[in-house]
Design a protein around this motif. Structure first.
Motif, PDB file in Angstrom:
ATOM      1  N   LYS A   5     -93.128  73.782  -1.721  1.00  0.00           N
ATOM      2  CA  LYS A   5     -92.435  72.835  -0.950  1.00  0.00           C
ATOM      3  C   LYS A   5     -90.732  72.629  -1.042  1.00  0.00           C
ATOM      4  N   ASN A  36     -90.701  60.096   3.912  1.00  0.00           N
ATOM      5  CA  ASN A  36     -91.503  61.177   3.855  1.00  0.00           C
ATOM      6  C   ASN A  36     -90.828  62.520   3.568  1.00  0.00           C
ATOM      7  N   HIS A  37     -90.783  63.182   2.662  1.00  0.00           N
ATOM      8  CA  HIS A  37     -90.026  64.319   2.352  1.00  0.00           C
ATOM      9  C   HIS A  37     -90.428  65.640   3.342  1.00  0.00           C
ATOM     10  N   SER A  38     -91.679  65.485   3.744  1.00  0.00           N
ATOM     11  CA  SER A  38     -91.815  66.528   4.970  1.00  0.00           C
ATOM     12  C   SER A  38     -91.461  65.990   6.221  1.00  0.00           C
ATOM     13  N   ASN A  39     -90.805  64.979   6.550  1.00  0.00           N
ATOM     14  CA  ASN A  39     -90.305  64.511   7.832  1.00  0.00           C
ATOM     15  C   ASN A  39     -89.293  63.512   7.628  1.00  0.00           C
ATOM     16  N   LEU A  40     -88.074  64.299   7.586  1.00  0.00           N
ATOM     17  CA  LEU A  40     -87.051  63.415   7.372  1.00  0.00           C
ATOM     18  C   LEU A  40     -86.446  62.624   8.214  1.00  0.00           C
ATOM     19  N   SER A  41     -86.948  62.382   9.518  1.00  0.00           N
ATOM     20  CA  SER A  41     -86.787  61.429  10.443  1.00  0.00           C
ATOM     21  C   SER A  41     -87.399  60.314  10.257  1.00  0.00           C
ATOM     22  N   ALA A  42     -88.306  60.009   9.178  1.00  0.00           N
ATOM     23  CA  ALA A  42     -89.342  58.935   9.164  1.00  0.00           C
ATOM     24  C   ALA A  42     -88.584  57.742   8.498  1.00  0.00           C
ATOM     25  N   HIS A 140     -97.501  56.900   1.270  1.00  0.00           N
ATOM     26  CA  HIS A 140     -96.406  57.562   0.928  1.00  0.00           C
ATOM     27  C   HIS A 140     -96.122  57.334  -0.539  1.00  0.00           C
ATOM     28  N   SER A 145     -95.815  61.928  -3.635  1.00  0.00           N
ATOM     29  CA  SER A 145     -94.406  61.414  -2.998  1.00  0.00           C
ATOM     30  C   SER A 145     -93.532  61.252  -4.369  1.00  0.00           C
TER      31      SER A 145
END
Length: 484
Positions: A5, A36-42, A140, A145
């Protein structure tokens, strides 16, 4: 096997420093990291940490380059237990003196959802929407996380460090050890060494297996309690009878039920825990004898023994820490299910669990308080009934049910990576640990390549606090001494 990651460095929001008596320089840091490090727009979260160094006034002032070099000591990051607790002030922390004497810069970083790092609380959860939205948010806040946050902070703080100083050391106490093993699984490239105290997580075990083992130690600690305080067999029953017949409110607004009373067994596995419980039971029993009710002073003293109101994340996410990926399925109130079965088959002291129903809206209140057998306290277990008697948990009940039924948790541990681990691991493990089964701890030590263990049967889970110098001395001896 977990996929690699990429982590974006945390954004440093503020940095302020002050001097603490005892020659400590404490720098308070705030960072921004993604929810959410996999979805920066969250969305994002704010993290808080304290960086601790020695405060020194050199005889000969340092040049700028010398001061820069002095400030770039390698980091040691403390990972607190829980899940759900923030860090103590540095001057009160058991690790501070040793860390600084050993040449580290100490970083006390509050996990997301704890301390001052966007702490979980019911009023804030309520602003996110209904129970499903709250559950999705809380998904999360597990160790996967947490270690992404830590790695993001490492990349931020060491951006201008020389390559020799970019890796950092981590020190995990209790649940902090669980987090450390997740860190070893996901980002071993960021670690120089790992220290664990009471934190060899059961990486190969399901929640049911964990609680089956832990109940055995809980029963042993109850037996030790009643051997030390045999007079409390009747006192505990007296208080339980009173609570069944008299609804009792606590100063903080919650209800003192039989289940909440027996949940004080969380303290049984700590140094001094037997005496703490005895003192509380004695006060309540004498209140009932003298006044016919439990006084505010006794209620206030009791409230501090189990921190579900001040650290609700501890209760609502506790079982999920034992679910290593979707292959384990849902936790589904594993502690309650295992305890209920044990009560029915072999442990009458846990009879208060045997006839309850998971989805009751009210507290269990099923304890048989009419005979002369001891009532057993529970341990670190969280039950559905707890979401009826703690003010901070009451409005989280549906959210807790959703999380208990959730069966798609991501993996926390990469067993293949741990088997080929190259980062030195130094662990203190306690045979009499009520929270981390000793046999499972040995299994994990064998599963993590390069682990050296100091094991003892004369310390309890909180030995880092109760016997600081002895524990730290043994850990650093594992690191520095020659085994021959």
């Amino acid at each position: 096997m977990m996929a690699a990651k990429a982590i974006r460095p945390a954004r440093l929001l503020s940095r302020t420093a002050h001097i603490v008596p005892g020659q400590l320089r404490v720098t308070e840091l705030t960072f921004e990291v993604p929810l959410n490090h996999s979805n920066l727009s969250a969305g994002s979260l704010k993290l808080f940490g304290r960086q601790v160094t020695k405060h020194e006034t050199p005889i000969v002032p340092r040049t700028n380059s010398e001061q820069d070099e002095y400030n770039r000591k390698p980091y040691l990051v403390y990972l607190e237990g829980g899940p759900g607790f923030g860090n103590k002030e540095p001057q009160d922390h058991n690790l501070t003196k040793t860390a600084l004497d050993k040449g580290y810069t100490l970083l006390l970083l509050d996990y997301r959802g704890t301390g001052l790092s966007t702490p979980i609380n019911q009023p804030h959860l309520a602003t996110l929407g209904g129970p499903q939205e709250q559950a999705d948010y809380l998904k999360h806040f597990r160790a996967d996380s947490i270690v992404r946050d830590a790695e993001a902070v490492r990349l931020c703080l060491t951006a201008d460090y020389p390559e020799t100083h970019k890796k950092w050391s981590i020190f995990g106490q209790s649940y902090g050890g669980f987090v450390a093993l997740t860190y070893l699984s996901q980002f071993p490239q960021g670690l120089r060494e790992v220290f664990l105290t009471g934190g060899l997580a059961p990486v190969k075990r399901t929640a049911e297996e964990v609680y089956t083992a832990l109940y055995k130690k809980v029963v042993q600690r109850n037996e030790a309690y009643y051997r030390k305080f045999p007079e409390d067999v009747e006192r505990v029953r007296k208080v339980a009878r009173y609570l069944k017949e008299n609804p009792t409110s606590l100063p903080g607004g919650g209800e003192l039920t039989v289940e909440r009373l027996l949940g004080m067994g969380l303290c049984l596995g700590m140094n001094g825990g037997l005496d703490l419980i005895h003192s509380t039971i004695l006060k309540m029993a004498m209140d009932i004898e003298q006044f016919g009710f439990i006084t505010r002073a006794a209620g206030a003293s009791f409230e501090g023994s189990v921190p579900f109101d001040t650290a609700p994340i501890y209760a609502i996410l506790h079982e999920s820490i034992y679910v290593n990926g979707s292959a384990h399925g849902a936790s589904n109130w594993a502690a309650y299910r295992v305890g209920k079965k044990l009560a029915a088959e072999s442990e009458p002291g846990l009879s208060w669990l045997s006839s309850a129903v998971v989805n009751d809206d009210e507290a269990l209140s099923s304890a048989d308080t009419t005979n002369d057998k001891p009532l057993y306290f529970s341990g670190e277990m969280v039950y559905p009934a707890h979401f009826s008697c703690y003010p901070e948990l009451k409005d989280m009940r549906q959210t807790a049910e959703i999380l208990a039924a959730y069966d798609q948790w991501p993996e926390l541990y990469d067993l293949d990576q741990l088997a080929r681990n190259e980062v030195p691991v130094y662990a203190a493990s306690y045979v009499e640990d009520m929270y981390v089964d000793a046999d499972f701890a040995r299994e994990t030590a064998r599963a993590v390549k390069g682990t050296k263990v100091f094991e003892t049967n004369v310390m309890y889970h909180g030995a880092l606090r109760a016997k600081t110098e002895e524990v730290l001395g043994q850990l650093f001896k594992l690191r520095d001494d020659t085994l021959d």
